[in-house]
Enzyme design. Structure first.
Site, short mmCIF file in Angstrom:
data_model
loop_
_atom_site.label_atom_id
_atom_site.label_comp_id
_atom_site.label_asym_id
_atom_site.label_seq_id
_atom_site.Cartn_x
_atom_site.Cartn_y
_atom_site.Cartn_z
N LYS A 22 36.50 9.43 36.39
CA LYS A 22 37.72 9.78 35.66
C LYS A 22 37.39 10.41 34.31
CE LYS A 22 40.91 6.43 34.88
NZ LYS A 22 41.61 6.29 33.59
N ARG A 123 51.15 2.55 23.53
CA ARG A 123 49.74 2.54 23.10
C ARG A 123 49.56 3.28 21.76
NH1 ARG A 123 45.98 3.62 28.15
NH2 ARG A 123 44.44 2.88 26.64
N ASP A 316 35.91 -1.23 30.78
CA ASP A 316 36.88 -1.17 31.89
C ASP A 316 36.55 -2.14 33.01
OD1 ASP A 316 38.32 0.74 30.53
OD2 ASP A 316 37.35 2.43 31.52
N LYS A 343 45.05 -1.56 26.23
CA LYS A 343 44.80 -0.67 27.37
C LYS A 343 46.11 -0.47 28.13
CE LYS A 343 40.40 -0.06 26.67
NZ LYS A 343 39.91 1.26 26.30
C1 S3P Z 1 37.66 6.42 28.20
C2 S3P Z 1 37.31 5.58 27.19
C3 S3P Z 1 37.65 4.14 27.17
C4 S3P Z 1 38.08 3.63 28.53
C5 S3P Z 1 38.99 4.58 29.24
C6 S3P Z 1 38.35 5.94 29.40
C7 S3P Z 1 37.27 7.83 28.09
O1 S3P Z 1 38.67 3.92 26.22
O2 S3P Z 1 38.69 2.37 28.43
O3 S3P Z 1 39.33 4.07 30.53
O4 S3P Z 1 37.25 8.55 29.12
O5 S3P Z 1 36.98 8.27 26.97
P1 S3P Z 1 38.29 3.74 24.66
O6 S3P Z 1 37.40 4.84 24.32
O7 S3P Z 1 39.57 3.84 23.88
O8 S3P Z 1 37.69 2.36 24.58
#
Ligand code: S3P
Length: 436
Positions: A22, A123, A316, A343
């Site tokens: 993702k 958020r 995650d 989250k």
């Molecule tokens: C992500 C960063 C994470 C993660 C999210 C995807 C990203 O969040 O929890 O699912 O792709 O940069 P944070 O950077 O806010 O911790």
């Protein structure tokens, strides 16, 4: 509405290639959109989150062929070639999509608005609004937390040195994307290392970017060279099946082409510390990222202490780790994880609630969880809390619980792992999803 019914599994077996990562899919389509020339993306994640980002890039004037498929051609418009979208950009459930696009638009010369679903509208965006405003943009949302909908007024930016209060790749990436169009250098310093996909991809595209321990410095200037990206299988999605294969008695599951970036894969270190045998075969590099085939075997699971710099590297996977802890001997202590409260749901509360309903011994703390195991879980009626990671962690718990587990509102799983239920069934799990 969708509901998932899961029954205990005595065996799981097979090979599986989970969908594309993702984080990398978001970045490939965003950076491809501002590159000079045409990029191809293979293995793009066709979950709702990444499709929203791709459609937002189209609305910003980037021609993209192949949507809603996994093989895309992105016709980059260059660093300053985006145009004002005609409508607000609806990012659905995607915090990453929203934060990265706000950063991207901060350095363009127009005003645009991003919106999201109910969960995303709760958020906080102040974490990116503060640094982006220091750089010279205006980022306007609701209240002190700058809640969505958010309007970004892009403008001439100046580079800054920003000491981020949290280790967050979304914050770091939003600032770096803005920094691409700023006057002078931009440095982001984090309290601990967060995932580094943006840095890797920018470097591969020819950006002048230096990493010095916890500091990342971008010197704007060179155009980004278009590149062809093959997206590795998502570590966080693979982790569901890996953990299931650790907990189900007779399991023999091989996960293929899994992203093994060390800023993402700390769950493996943690599982090893808990006594699991983790095997990585065929280590190689794909699109500047380490990849391999993954399998795991239990070997008498023990409790563990998890906190500090490890948390951002398994952020995650904490709901899954909590499920493992219910089956490990002793008290597992998870700390320094208060970021989980902002989250897609309040994940500390949601997983504590879910596992407690299934008979686990879980204590919720301000910044973590204490979980005492091993406990025999029992099936229960639980909710996804509108959060894909909670839904999937509950499904994994359901595989080792006695009786039937019923998880309500599982459509959110499509945001990150389309085909999740079919994949579980292909490995031999007894689960069905129904509409109601
Ligand atoms: C992500 C960063 C994470 C993660 C999210 C995807 C990203 O969040 O929890 O699912 O792709 O940069 P944070 O950077 O806010 O911790």
């Amino acid at each position: 509405m969708r509901r998932l019914r899961v029954r205990p599994a005595s065996r799981l077996a097979g090979r599986l290639r989970v969908p594309g990562d993702k984080s990398i899919s978001h970045r490939a389509v965003i950076l491809g959109g501002i590159a000079a020339g045409e990029s191809s993306i293979r293995g793009f994640l066709t979950g709702d989150d990444c499709l929203r980002t791709a459609r937002a890039m189209q609305a910003l004037g980037v021609p993209i062929d192949g949507l809603p498929g996994a093989s895309l051609r992105v016709h980059g418009v260059g660093l300053r070639g985006l145009r004002k979208p005609k409508h607000p950009l609806d990012m659905g459930n995607s915090g990453t999509g929203m934060r990265l696009l706000i950063g991207l638009m901060a350095g363009q010369g127009f005003e645009a608005t991003v919106t999201g679903d109910e969960s995303l509208s709760r958020r906080p965006m102040d974490r990116i609004a503060v640094p982006l405003e220091q750089m010279g943009a205006r980022v306007i949302g609701r209240g002190d937390q700058v809640l969505p909908p958010v309007t970004v007024r892009g403008g001439p930016l100046r580079g800054v040195t920003y000491r981020s209060p949290m280790a967050s790749a979304q914050v770091k990436s939003a600032i770096l994307l803005a920094g691409l169009n700023a006057e002078g250098q931009t440095t982001v310093i984090e309290p601990a290392r967060s995932r580094d996909h943006t840095e890797r991809m920018l470097q591969a595209m020819g950006a002048d970017l230096q990493v010095d321990d916890l500091a990342v410095t971008l010197t704007p200037g060179p155009p980004l060279a278009a590149q062809d990206v093959t997206v590795p299988a998502d570590f966080s999605s693979a982790a569901c099946f890996l953990v299931a294969s650790l907990l189900v008695p007779a399991a023999d599951v091989l996960l293929e082409d899994v992203l093994l970036n060390p800023t993402r894969a700390a769950l493996l270190e943690c599982l090893q510390a808990m006594g699991a045998e983790v095997n990585v075969l065929g280590r190689r590099e794909v699109a500047g990222e380490p990849v391999g085939n993954l399998s795991a075997r239990p070997d008498g699971l023990l409790c563990s202490e998890v906190g500090g710099e490890m948390i951002p590297r398994l952020i995650d996977e904490v709901p899954l780790l909590a499920v493992v802890a219910t089956q490990a001997e002793g008290k597992t202590a998870i700390r320094d994880a208060s970021e989980l409260r902002v989250k897609e749901s309040d994940r500390l509360a949601a997983i504590a609630h879910t596992l407690t309903a299934m008979g686990a011994r879980v204590q919720e703390l301000a910044d973590g969880l204490d979980i005492v195991g091993p406990t025999t879980l029992h099936g229960a009626a639980v909710s996804s809390h509108g959060d894909h990671r909670i839904a999937m962690a509950a499904a994994v718990a359901g595989l080792v619980a006695e009786g039937e587990t019923v998880i309500e509102d599982t459509e959110c799983v499509d945001t990150s792992v389309p085909g999740f239920v079919e994949s579980l069934r292909a490995l031999g799990a007894d689960c069905v999803e129904e509409e109601h």
